[in-house]
Design a protein around this motif. Structure first.
Motif, short mmCIF file in Angstrom:
data_model
loop_
_atom_site.label_atom_id
_atom_site.label_comp_id
_atom_site.label_asym_id
_atom_site.label_seq_id
_atom_site.Cartn_x
_atom_site.Cartn_y
_atom_site.Cartn_z
N LEU A 46 9.77 -14.87 13.46
CA LEU A 46 10.69 -15.20 14.32
C LEU A 46 9.75 -15.83 15.60
CD1 LEU A 46 13.21 -14.81 16.25
CD2 LEU A 46 12.42 -12.50 16.80
N VAL A 47 8.55 -15.23 15.86
CA VAL A 47 7.74 -15.80 16.83
C VAL A 47 7.43 -17.51 16.70
CG1 VAL A 47 5.42 -16.14 18.12
CG2 VAL A 47 6.60 -13.89 17.59
N GLN A 48 7.21 -17.73 15.42
CA GLN A 48 7.09 -19.11 14.94
C GLN A 48 8.30 -20.03 15.36
OE1 GLN A 48 5.43 -19.96 10.84
NE2 GLN A 48 3.77 -18.43 11.14
N TRP A 49 9.34 -19.45 14.92
CA TRP A 49 10.74 -20.33 15.12
C TRP A 49 10.80 -20.36 16.55
CZ3 TRP A 49 15.12 -19.05 17.51
CH2 TRP A 49 16.43 -19.88 17.30
N LEU A 50 10.59 -19.42 17.15
CA LEU A 50 10.94 -19.36 18.97
C LEU A 50 10.03 -20.49 19.38
CD1 LEU A 50 11.17 -15.72 19.97
CD2 LEU A 50 13.35 -17.51 19.78
N ILE A 51 8.63 -20.77 18.87
CA ILE A 51 7.56 -21.62 19.27
C ILE A 51 8.13 -22.86 19.15
CG2 ILE A 51 5.24 -22.59 19.15
CD1 ILE A 51 4.58 -19.75 18.78
N LYS A 52 8.89 -23.01 17.99
CA LYS A 52 9.15 -24.54 17.39
C LYS A 52 10.64 -24.88 18.04
CE LYS A 52 7.68 -24.29 12.67
NZ LYS A 52 8.21 -24.28 11.21
N MET A 75 7.20 -31.62 14.24
CA MET A 75 7.40 -30.25 13.86
C MET A 75 6.39 -29.87 12.83
SD MET A 75 10.23 -28.97 15.33
CE MET A 75 9.12 -29.69 16.76
N ASP A 76 6.00 -30.85 11.97
CA ASP A 76 4.79 -30.46 11.21
C ASP A 76 3.32 -30.02 12.11
OD1 ASP A 76 6.42 -30.99 8.95
OD2 ASP A 76 5.54 -33.10 8.71
N SER A 77 3.30 -30.90 13.04
CA SER A 77 2.09 -30.76 13.96
C SER A 77 2.14 -29.28 14.57
CB SER A 77 2.19 -31.76 15.14
OG SER A 77 1.09 -31.50 15.93
N VAL A 78 3.31 -28.74 14.82
CA VAL A 78 3.40 -27.29 15.48
C VAL A 78 3.38 -26.44 14.45
CG1 VAL A 78 5.23 -25.81 16.52
CG2 VAL A 78 5.33 -28.25 17.22
N THR A 83 1.28 -26.74 12.05
CA THR A 83 -0.19 -26.78 11.62
C THR A 83 -0.94 -25.97 12.78
OG1 THR A 83 0.09 -28.92 10.63
CG2 THR A 83 -2.15 -28.19 11.29
N MET A 84 -0.24 -26.08 13.90
CA MET A 84 -1.09 -25.52 15.02
C MET A 84 -0.90 -23.73 14.91
SD MET A 84 0.39 -25.51 19.02
CE MET A 84 1.88 -24.16 18.63
N LEU A 85 0.05 -23.33 14.23
CA LEU A 85 0.35 -22.01 13.94
C LEU A 85 -0.37 -21.25 12.92
CD1 LEU A 85 4.25 -21.94 14.67
CD2 LEU A 85 2.54 -21.31 16.44
N GLU A 86 -0.94 -22.42 12.05
CA GLU A 86 -1.64 -21.69 10.90
C GLU A 86 -3.00 -22.23 11.25
OE1 GLU A 86 0.18 -23.93 7.65
OE2 GLU A 86 1.86 -22.87 7.69
N ARG A 87 -3.60 -22.62 12.17
CA ARG A 87 -5.06 -22.64 12.42
C ARG A 87 -5.80 -21.43 12.46
NH1 ARG A 87 -6.79 -27.89 12.13
NH2 ARG A 87 -5.10 -29.50 12.85
N ASP A 88 -7.07 -21.13 12.50
CA ASP A 88 -7.79 -20.16 12.67
C ASP A 88 -7.80 -19.98 14.33
OD1 ASP A 88 -8.54 -19.85 10.35
OD2 ASP A 88 -10.46 -20.99 10.44
N PRO A 89 -8.00 -18.55 14.66
CA PRO A 89 -7.84 -18.41 15.86
C PRO A 89 -9.00 -18.58 16.92
CG PRO A 89 -8.53 -16.27 14.71
CD PRO A 89 -8.26 -17.42 13.61
N PHE A 90 -8.63 -18.61 18.08
CA PHE A 90 -9.73 -18.87 19.12
C PHE A 90 -10.49 -17.60 19.41
CE2 PHE A 90 -7.15 -22.38 19.99
CZ PHE A 90 -7.96 -23.60 20.23
#
Length: 483
Positions: free
Chosen positions: A347-353, A454-457, A459-466
């Motif tokens: 749900l969070v991923q969908w809201l961010i998109k 949308m692909d960039s978003v 990819t951003m969500l699947e990156r390693d954390p800071f």
């Protein structure tokens, strides 16, 4: 004899008192239903061009500017007649002062006529509920003839010959109903009172506004002869149809991108179409090239002093947005990262998109609505493109999107402006086909840019954390080194 003379004097005094009281009551009644007061210069001509203004719509200021531009344009074409404005009592005092002192108009303050057909007006047409105030034009008995005009007219040449027309004359833009954007009348209090009586008994009204009511008052105008001004300058009697050249519908212009009205002089352009396509809106050009004619008149007569402070504030705001987004590092998106993608909430991923999509739409829509509507088109489009660019940069930095994909829409809008403004089209049909062709060719690029964003978003969500979990060493990735 003395007693008889005394009684006669007393009777005469009583009669004078009754007459004065009756006259005052009639005047008070007329003031309540007719003219309240007149401001501005006294009548100087036998004829007048009259317009109407009332309050209570979201476009009050626009019509105020439009009326002033139109009335001043009559000076440009050397109209030999007074300029009269029939204004409702709630028109702001500073507007009335500007129109009387700066524009030389006579402003007639009236009370709004009650519209018995208001229930027939639905939705957007409710803005017409006070257009019956046009009937006050018949009370302008200081003049022999009055040309009643709407504020969305552009005068191309002098039309004073209209004052030679009869008791009522109008143009048939519609094949069956005449148009009340311009008509000629002979003022008469008897006619005005008769119309008020028709309002009280509920005469049939096809549209609930002034046009439907007047069509009911003059149902046989279509069968009347065409008006041709007598060469000796005499005035005609009766009712007449006016040639189409006195009310040229702007929509006809765009078929050939020039005028060709053989049945009469090409004198007045009117814009009876949708409200958003009036000539004073900055976005009307280059969609509607005739808007430049209106803005040229405003530039010469009134200028844009009222809009300049707002424009400067917007430009400053956009400059600050660009500076802040380039200097500040985005931190909001860091909250969205997770060390384990499988635990990322769907749900969070969908809201961010969805937030990214809404932000991109807002970047192109917000500047459109905050620019003053009556600003010059060149200025308006420049500020819109600059504002859309500034907000797009903000979206790029907040959601870490590829700049070229986000700005594809911006470049498409710039290209569309050039296509629409191309000055060598042979006709409106060719111009429309060119616009559709450009839109057809641009659609794949816009869709591809949306997919990549949308692909960039994702990819951003699947990156390693800071920020790694407690007890784990921080892994410095190539992506995080950028920040």
């Amino acid at each position: 004899m003395a007693a008889v003379a005394e009684r006669r004097r007393l009777l005469a005094a009583v009669l004078l008192l009754i007459l004065a009281t009756t006259t005052a009551a009639a005047a008070a009644g007329g003031e309540r239903r007719g003219l309240a007061r007149v401001e501005g210069p006294a009548a100087r001509h036998r004829h007048a061009y009259a317009a109407m203004m009332y309050m209570g719509t979201p476009r009050d200021y626009e019509f105020y500017v439009a009326v002033r531009v139109m009335m001043r344009s009559l000076t440009r074409v050397r109209a030999d007649a007074d300029r009269v404005l029939i204004a409702s009592a709630d028109v702001p005092r500073d507007w009335v002062r500007a129109m009387t002192e700066e524009d030389g108009m006579r402003v007639v303050i009236v009370e709004n006529l009650r519209n018995p057909y208001e229930s027939n007006l639905g939705g957007i047409n409710r803005r017409f509920k006070l257009t019956l105030n046009k009937l006050y034009a018949w009370t302008l008995v200081d003049y022999e003839r009055v040309v009643m005009i709407d504020s969305d007219n552009i005068f191309l040449q002098n039309t004073d010959e209209l004052f030679q027309c009869g008791q009522f004359c109008a143009v048939f833009i519609n094949p069956c109903y005449f148009h009340t954007g311009l008509f000629v009348l002979q003022p008469s209090m008897d006619v005005f009172k008769s119309m008020l009586h028709d309002l009280e008994i509920g005469r049939e009204n096809s549209d609930g506004a002034d046009q439907g009511f007047l069509v009911g008052c003059y149902p046989d105008l279509l069968d009347r002869p065409m008006f041709h001004p007598p060469e000796n300058g005499t005035k005609l009697n009766g009712t007449y149809r006016l040639p189409l050249g006195y009310q040229m519908d702007a929509s006809y212009y765009y078929l050939k991108l020039h005028w060709h009205v053989p049945c009469g002089p090409n004198s007045v352009i009117t814009f009876p179409s949708a409200p958003w396509f009036k000539p004073w809106y900055w976005w009307s050009w280059p969609i509607l090239p005739l808007g430049l004619s209106w803005h040229k008149q405003r530039w010469d007569d009134l200028g844009y002093a009222a809009e300049i402070p707002v424009i400067l504030m917007e430009v400053l705001m956009y400059i600050v947005i660009i500076a802040v987004t380039r200097l500040a590092r985005p931190g909001m998106t860091k909250l969205c990262y997770n060390r384990r993608p499988e635990k990322q909430n769907a749900l969070v991923q969908w809201l961010i998109k969805m937030a990214a999509i809404v932000a991109m739409v807002a970047a192109y829509s917000i500047p459109f609505f905050v620019i003053p509507r009556t600003v010059h088109p060149i200025m308006g489009w420049s500020i819109y493109l600059f504002g859309a660019l500034a907000l797009s940069v903000l979206v790029i930095n907040v959601f870490l999107l590829p700049p070229l994909d986000v700005l594809t829409t911006w470049f498409a809008i710039v290209g569309m402006l050039f296509v629409m403004a191309f000055p060598w089209y042979h006709g409106g049909v060719v111009r429309v086909l060119a616009i559709f062709g450009y839109a057809f060719c641009s659609a794949p690029f816009l869709w591809a840019s949306l997919v990549r964003m949308m692909d960039s978003v994702q990819t951003m969500l699947e990156r390693d954390p800071f920020f790694p979990r407690l007890g784990e060493p921080a892994q410095e990735t190539e992506f995080s080194k950028l920040y």
